[in-house]
Design a protein around this motif. Structure first.
Motif, mmCIF file in Angstrom:
data_model
loop_
_atom_site.group_PDB
_atom_site.id
_atom_site.type_symbol
_atom_site.label_atom_id
_atom_site.label_comp_id
_atom_site.label_asym_id
_atom_site.label_seq_id
_atom_site.Cartn_x
_atom_site.Cartn_y
_atom_site.Cartn_z
ATOM 1 N N THR A 186 0.864 -1.181 0.000
ATOM 2 C CA THR A 186 0.000 0.000 0.000
ATOM 3 C C THR A 186 0.897 1.226 0.000
ATOM 4 O O THR A 186 1.755 1.370 0.886
ATOM 5 N N LEU A 187 0.706 2.108 -0.982
ATOM 6 C CA LEU A 187 1.536 3.303 -1.126
ATOM 7 C C LEU A 187 0.662 4.544 -1.064
ATOM 8 O O LEU A 187 -0.407 4.600 -1.681
ATOM 9 N N ARG A 188 1.150 5.543 -0.343
ATOM 10 C CA ARG A 188 0.465 6.835 -0.314
ATOM 11 C C ARG A 188 1.495 7.950 -0.431
ATOM 12 O O ARG A 188 2.491 7.969 0.294
ATOM 13 N N ASN A 189 1.261 8.880 -1.358
ATOM 14 C CA ASN A 189 2.168 10.012 -1.575
ATOM 15 C C ASN A 189 3.623 9.536 -1.641
ATOM 16 O O ASN A 189 4.466 9.931 -0.843
ATOM 17 N N ALA A 190 3.878 8.690 -2.595
ATOM 18 C CA ALA A 190 5.194 8.058 -2.690
ATOM 19 C C ALA A 190 5.821 8.302 -4.056
ATOM 20 O O ALA A 190 5.137 8.345 -5.076
ATOM 21 N N TYR A 191 7.157 8.450 -4.020
ATOM 22 C CA TYR A 191 7.952 8.531 -5.246
ATOM 23 C C TYR A 191 8.815 7.276 -5.279
ATOM 24 O O TYR A 191 9.584 7.024 -4.337
ATOM 25 N N ILE A 192 8.697 6.499 -6.361
ATOM 26 C CA ILE A 192 9.463 5.259 -6.485
ATOM 27 C C ILE A 192 10.390 5.385 -7.692
ATOM 28 O O ILE A 192 9.925 5.550 -8.827
ATOM 29 N N GLY A 193 11.698 5.309 -7.470
ATOM 30 C CA GLY A 193 12.660 5.428 -8.553
ATOM 31 C C GLY A 193 12.709 4.191 -9.434
ATOM 32 O O GLY A 193 12.016 3.195 -9.200
ATOM 33 N N ASP A 194 13.562 4.246 -10.451
ATOM 34 C CA ASP A 194 13.664 3.150 -11.409
ATOM 35 C C ASP A 194 14.144 1.859 -10.761
ATOM 36 O O ASP A 194 15.031 1.862 -9.901
ATOM 37 N N ASN A 195 13.556 0.757 -11.209
ATOM 38 C CA ASN A 195 14.059 -0.595 -10.943
ATOM 39 C C ASN A 195 14.176 -0.927 -9.462
ATOM 40 O O ASN A 195 15.162 -1.510 -9.014
ATOM 41 N N CYS A 196 13.176 -0.525 -8.695
ATOM 42 C CA CYS A 196 13.106 -0.925 -7.281
ATOM 43 C C CYS A 196 12.326 -2.235 -7.158
ATOM 44 O O CYS A 196 11.460 -2.544 -7.982
ATOM 45 N N LEU A 197 12.644 -2.982 -6.119
ATOM 46 C CA LEU A 197 11.846 -4.146 -5.747
ATOM 47 C C LEU A 197 11.191 -3.837 -4.406
ATOM 48 O O LEU A 197 11.882 -3.708 -3.384
ATOM 49 N N ILE A 198 9.866 -3.659 -4.415
ATOM 50 C CA ILE A 198 9.116 -3.353 -3.195
ATOM 51 C C ILE A 198 8.002 -4.375 -3.068
ATOM 52 O O ILE A 198 7.144 -4.467 -3.952
ATOM 53 N N GLU A 199 8.034 -5.159 -1.982
ATOM 54 C CA GLU A 199 6.977 -6.162 -1.834
ATOM 55 C C GLU A 199 6.752 -6.525 -0.377
ATOM 56 O O GLU A 199 7.608 -6.336 0.475
ATOM 57 N N ASN A 200 5.543 -7.036 -0.146
ATOM 58 C CA ASN A 200 5.140 -7.492 1.188
ATOM 59 C C ASN A 200 5.289 -6.378 2.227
ATOM 60 O O ASN A 200 5.983 -6.518 3.230
ATOM 61 N N ILE A 201 4.619 -5.271 1.961
ATOM 62 C CA ILE A 201 4.564 -4.152 2.902
ATOM 63 C C ILE A 201 3.312 -4.351 3.748
ATOM 64 O O ILE A 201 2.183 -4.160 3.274
ATOM 65 N N GLY A 202 3.483 -4.782 4.978
ATOM 66 C CA GLY A 202 2.370 -5.204 5.813
ATOM 67 C C GLY A 202 1.369 -4.113 6.092
ATOM 68 O O GLY A 202 0.159 -4.359 6.127
ATOM 69 N N ASN A 203 1.842 -2.882 6.313
ATOM 70 C CA ASN A 203 0.937 -1.764 6.595
ATOM 71 C C ASN A 203 0.940 -0.801 5.401
ATOM 72 O O ASN A 203 0.094 -0.898 4.545
ATOM 73 N N TYR A 204 1.908 0.097 5.321
ATOM 74 C CA TYR A 204 1.948 1.014 4.180
ATOM 75 C C TYR A 204 3.283 1.750 4.113
ATOM 76 O O TYR A 204 4.059 1.784 5.083
ATOM 77 N N ILE A 205 3.545 2.359 2.970
ATOM 78 C CA ILE A 205 4.603 3.344 2.779
ATOM 79 C C ILE A 205 3.909 4.674 2.507
ATOM 80 O O ILE A 205 3.144 4.800 1.550
ATOM 81 N N ASN A 206 4.165 5.663 3.364
ATOM 82 C CA ASN A 206 3.439 6.931 3.317
ATOM 83 C C ASN A 206 4.433 8.095 3.333
ATOM 84 O O ASN A 206 5.281 8.182 4.220
ATOM 85 N N ASN A 207 4.333 8.972 2.346
ATOM 86 C CA ASN A 207 5.168 10.181 2.282
ATOM 87 C C ASN A 207 6.665 9.848 2.223
ATOM 88 O O ASN A 207 7.459 10.412 2.967
ATOM 89 N N TYR A 208 7.044 8.962 1.351
ATOM 90 C CA TYR A 208 8.460 8.642 1.176
ATOM 91 C C TYR A 208 8.860 8.763 -0.278
ATOM 92 O O TYR A 208 8.109 8.368 -1.184
ATOM 93 N N ALA A 209 10.043 9.314 -0.515
ATOM 94 C CA ALA A 209 10.661 9.318 -1.838
ATOM 95 C C ALA A 209 11.773 8.277 -1.825
ATOM 96 O O ALA A 209 12.678 8.348 -0.994
ATOM 97 N N ILE A 210 11.695 7.321 -2.717
ATOM 98 C CA ILE A 210 12.616 6.181 -2.729
ATOM 99 C C ILE A 210 13.429 6.217 -4.016
ATOM 100 O O ILE A 210 12.875 6.381 -5.111
ATOM 101 N N GLY A 211 14.752 6.098 -3.884
ATOM 102 C CA GLY A 211 15.653 6.211 -5.028
ATOM 103 C C GLY A 211 15.627 5.005 -5.940
ATOM 104 O O GLY A 211 14.693 4.193 -5.931
ATOM 105 N N GLU A 212 16.675 4.852 -6.725
ATOM 106 C CA GLU A 212 16.733 3.804 -7.739
ATOM 107 C C GLU A 212 17.331 2.513 -7.191
ATOM 108 O O GLU A 212 18.198 2.530 -6.313
ATOM 109 N N GLU A 213 16.854 1.400 -7.738
ATOM 110 C CA GLU A 213 17.387 0.061 -7.481
ATOM 111 C C GLU A 213 17.451 -0.274 -5.986
ATOM 112 O O GLU A 213 18.428 -0.820 -5.482
ATOM 113 N N CYS A 214 16.383 0.080 -5.289
ATOM 114 C CA CYS A 214 16.272 -0.246 -3.860
ATOM 115 C C CYS A 214 15.509 -1.556 -3.693
ATOM 116 O O CYS A 214 14.642 -1.903 -4.497
ATOM 117 N N CYS A 215 15.833 -2.269 -2.608
ATOM 118 C CA CYS A 215 15.104 -3.478 -2.246
ATOM 119 C C CYS A 215 14.426 -3.230 -0.902
ATOM 120 O O CYS A 215 15.114 -3.088 0.121
#
Length: 609
Positions: A73-102
Motif C-alpha cells: 500500500t503506497l500513499r504520496n510516494a515517489y518510487i525510482g527506477d528498478n526498485c523491488l518493493i513487496e510485502n509491505i504489511g501496513n503502508y509506505i506513506n510520504n516517502y521518496a525512494i531512489g533507484e534500485e532499492c530493495c
C-alpha cells in the motif's frame, strides 16, 4: 527521471487485472517507458510517481530478482527506477525512494510534517541533568563535539556554532524524506521520519524513528536485527546490530554498537566498539571500547579507552541528582570491577583499579595506576610508561583505524608522548619533587590531592617521568629541524579535542573566530580546524625548543645541543625498552604467557633499538 505522464486506460486495466486499486488513477504519474507488468496487488493513495521496472536487482549475494512492486500500500510516494518493493504489511506513506532499492517484508514506512530526522537535536553529554551542550547533525566530528562541550559556558560561541549548524542542515541539498539509491530495507517493522542515504542497509530492525543514516560514498551504514534507534545520527561505515537500543545518540566513522548495548544521549566516534553494556551522557571519543554486559559508562569523557568488565561510573555522588561527571584522558583504562565515583579526572594513559570514591584529580600525574579499596586511594605515578600494555596499545590504534580514507572526518593524532602529555609529565615531576623536598625522604607515604603515594613509587615516578621527557625531546629532535626559528604559539598549554592535539592558544583563536562571526559556515570551521591540524609539526617544534631550554638546561638551540638531545633520547629509549622487557619477563614468570609468546615479543622489542 524528471518527466512523467498519466497512465493510459490500457495500463489501468492491466493494473486492475493484477489486483491493484487506486483512490484516484489520475494521481498516478509514471515514466514514459513504464510497463505495468511487474506491479501486482498494490493499493495507491494520494499522489504517486513511479519509474520503470526493467532490470533485475541483487537481493542477496548471487541471488537476483526482477524489480517491481507487489503486495503493498503506497500513499504520496515517489518510487525510482528498478526498485523491488513487496510485502509491505501496513503502508509506505510520504516517502521518496531512489533507484534500485530493495524494500521487502517491511510493516510501515512513514514521514510526518514535523520530522527532524534526528538533525539539529541538542543533547546533554557529561552532565546528564544539564542544559544541552552538543548539537546532533550528520557532519559532527569528535573534535567539534569536544569543542562544543569545552566551551558550552561561552554564550557567544554557543549561539554562533548553533547558528552555523542550523544553516548547515538547511543547506543540505536533499529531500529529508528520501531513501537513497541502492538501499536495502528488509524484515523490518517500522521506519518513521528517517532519512536513509545511498547504499545503506537495514535488515531486521524493530524501529528506526527520527534518524538519519548518512553513509559516505564508499562507506555504507548497516542496521541489524532487533535494533531500536530513536532521534539519532549514524554515519560513515558505522553499524548498529544485534538488539542494540540507542536514543539521542551520534554513532560515527566505523563505530559499532552491538549485542544488546543500550545508549542514551551519548556520542561514539571513530572506531569505537560498544557491546553488551550501557552508556548514558557519555562522550566516547576515538577508539573507545566496551565489551561486557555489566559495564556502565555514564557522565564520562573518554578516548583511546578500554573498559574492563563490570566497570561502573556513578554520577550520583550525593543526593542532588545525576549532575556529576568526569574525564578520563586519552589512553586510560579501567580494570575489571572498577568503580569511579564522579566527579573525577584521571590523567592520560592511566589505569584505574578498584572502587575509587574520593574524586581524584590525577591529570598532573599521567601514566599512573590509580588504585583504591573504596577508602584509601593510592597512586603509582608514571608506572604505566614502562608496561607491556602501553607498548602494545600505542602501536595497535593506528593499525585499527578501519575508516575509509574519504570518510575520515575526525582528526586523530596518535602521539603518546606529545606536548599534552609532556606538559603533564613536567607538572607531575615537579609535584613529586616538591613532595619529596617538603615531607622528606624518609616518609613512607606522601599525600597528593587526597591520595597516597609510597616513597618507592614517588622515586620511581620521578625517574620514569625524566626518562619520558628525554625520550620525547630526542625523538622530536631527530625528526624535525629545531635549529630554525619558527612559530612561537606551540609553547605553553595544549589541549586534546577528542583526538586532535593543539595549543590552547589555537583553541582560543578558533573559539573567538566562531564567536565573532569570522567563521560563518561549517566549511569555514572545518577549514580553520584542518589548518591548525596541518601545522601540528610547527607547533610541536616550537614546544620542543622551549622544553629543551627550560627543562633540559640548554642555553640555546645549536647543532651540538641537538646532537646531545638526540643522544640523551637514544639512551632514554634503551632504558624504556629495557623496562618494558622486564615487565614482559615478569608476566612470563607468573605463568600467564607461554615462552614462545614472550620470545616473539622480545624480538619485536629488540628490533626497535
Amino acid at each position: 527521471m524528471d518527466e512523467y505522464r498519466l497512465l493510459t486506460n490500457e495500463e489501468i486495466n492491466i493494473l486492475e487485472e493484477n489486483g491493484c486499486t487506486a483512490e484516484d488513477w489520475t494521481n498516478i504519474n509514471v515514466a514514459d517507458d513504464f510497463q505495468p507488468t511487474y506491479i501486482k496487488n498494490v493499493n495507491f493513495y494520494g499522489e504517486i510517481f513511479m519509474g520503470v521496472f526493467e532490470k533485475n536487482i541483487e537481493v542477496s549475494n548471487g541471488f537476483v530478482r526482477h524489480s517491481g512492486i507487489r503486495n503493498a500500500t503506497l500513499r504520496n510516494a515517489y518510487i525510482g527506477d528498478n526498485c523491488l518493493i513487496e510485502n509491505i504489511g501496513n503502508y509506505i506513506n510520504n516517502y521518496a525512494i531512489g533507484e534500485e532499492c530493495c524494500i521487502c517484508n517491511v510493516c510501515t514506512m512513514e514521514t510526518t510534517a514535523e520530522a527532524t530526522y534526528g538533525e539539529g537535536n541538542t543533547i546533554s553529554v557529561l552532565n546528564e541533568a544539564g542544559n544541552g551542550n552538543v548539537i546532533l547533525f550528520s557532519g559532527l566530528t569528535s573534535n567539534l563535539a569536544a569543542l562544543m562541550i569545552r566551551n558550552a559556558d561561552n554564550r557567544d560561541f554557543t549561539a554562533a556554532i548553533r547558528g552555523i549548524v542550523k544553516d548547515d542542515i538547511e543547506r543540505r541539498e536533499r529531500d529529508k524524506s528520501t531513501v537513497g539509491n541502492n538501499v536495502k530495507i528488509v524484515n523490518t517493522t517500522e521506519i518513521t521520519n528517517t532519512h536513509v542515504s545511498d547504499n545503506c542497509e537495514i535488515n531486521g530492525a524493530r524501529r528506526i524513528s527520527d534518524c538519519t543514516l548518512s553513509a559516505g560514498p564508499e562507506d555504507n551504514v548497516f542496521i541489524g536485527s532487533g535494533v531500536i534507534c530513536e532521534n539519532s545520527i549514524i554515519t560513515d561505515g558505522s553499524a548498529v546490530l544485534n538488539g542494540a537500543n540507542i536514543a539521542n545518540c551520534f554513532v560515527g566513522e566505523a563505530s559499532q554498537i552491538t549485542n544488546g548495548f543500550t545508549a542514551e544521549s551519548s556520542l561514539f566516534f571513530a572506531n569505537s566498539y560498544m557491546s553488551n553494556g550501557e552508556a548514558c551522557a557519555a562522550f566516547c571519543g576515538p577508539f573507545s571500547s566496551s565489551h561486557h554486559k555489566s559495564t556502565l559508562l555514564i557522565g564520562c569523557m573518554l578516548s583511546f579507552y578500554n573498559a574492563g568488565s563490570a566497570t561502573n561510573f556513578s554520577n550520583h555522588a550525593y543526593k542532588m541528582g545525576p549532575i556529576h561527571y568526569g574525564q578520563l584522558e586519552r589512553g586510560t583504562k579501567t580494570a575489571s570491577g572498577s568503580h569511579l565515583l564522579l566527579p573525577a579526572n584521571i590523567g592520560a594513559f592511566s589505569v584505574c583499579l578498584g572502587k575509587i570514591a574520593n574524586h581524584p584529580d590525577t591529570r598532573a600525574l599521567p601514566f599512573s595506576y590509580v588504585i583504591s579499596d573504596g577508602k584509601d586511594t593510592f597512586i603509582v605515578p608514571g608506572i604505566n610508561i614502562s608496561t607491556v600494555g602501553l607498548y602494545r596499545d600505542i602501536r595497535k590504534w593506528p593499525r585499527r583505524d578501519v575508516r575509509i580514507q574519504s570518510s575520515r572526518k575526525s582528526m586523530i593524532n596518535h602521539d603518546w608522548l606529545s606536548p599534552l602529555t609532556i606538559n603533564e609529565i613536567i607538572e607531575g615531576k615537579k609535584a613529586l619533587e616538591s613532595m619529596k623536598e617538603t615531607a622528606g625522604e624518609d616518609t613512607p607515604f606522601y599525600t597528593y590531592n587526597g591520595c597516597k603515594i609510597s616513597r618507592n613509587s614517588l622515586e620511581r615516578g620521578i625517574r620514569l617521568y625524566d626518562m619520558a621527557l628525554k625520550l620525547f625531546a630526542g625523538e622530536v629532535a631527530a625528526g624535525y629541524d629545531l635549529t630554525a626559528e619558527g612559530r612561537t604559539n606551540g609553547k605553553g598549554e595544549w589541549c586534546d579535542l577528542a583526538g586532535m592535539l593543539l595549543p590552547k592558544e589555537e583553541e582560543r583563536n578558533l573559539v573567538n573566530a566562531i564567536s565573532n562571526g569570522f567563521l560563518r559556515s561549517m566549511a569555514d570551521v572545518e577549514m580553520f580546524m584542518n589548518n591548525i591540524n596541518d601545522h601540528y609539526g610547527e607547533y610541536l617544534t616550537a614546544f620542543t625548543r622551549d622544553i629543551i631550554i627550560n627543562q633540559l638546561g640548554a642555553e640555546e638551540i645549536t647543532e651540538s645541543c641537538i646532537e646531545k638531545i638526540i643522544l640523551q633520547g637514544n639512551e632514554a629509549k634503551k632504558e624504556w625498552i629495557s623496562e618494558i622487557r622486564k615487565d614482559a619477563e615478569k608476566e612470563y614468570s607468573m605463568g600467564d604467557v607461554e615462552h614462545a609468546v614472550l620470545e616473539k615479543f622480545i624480538n619485536q622489542l629488540e628490533a626497535e633499538q
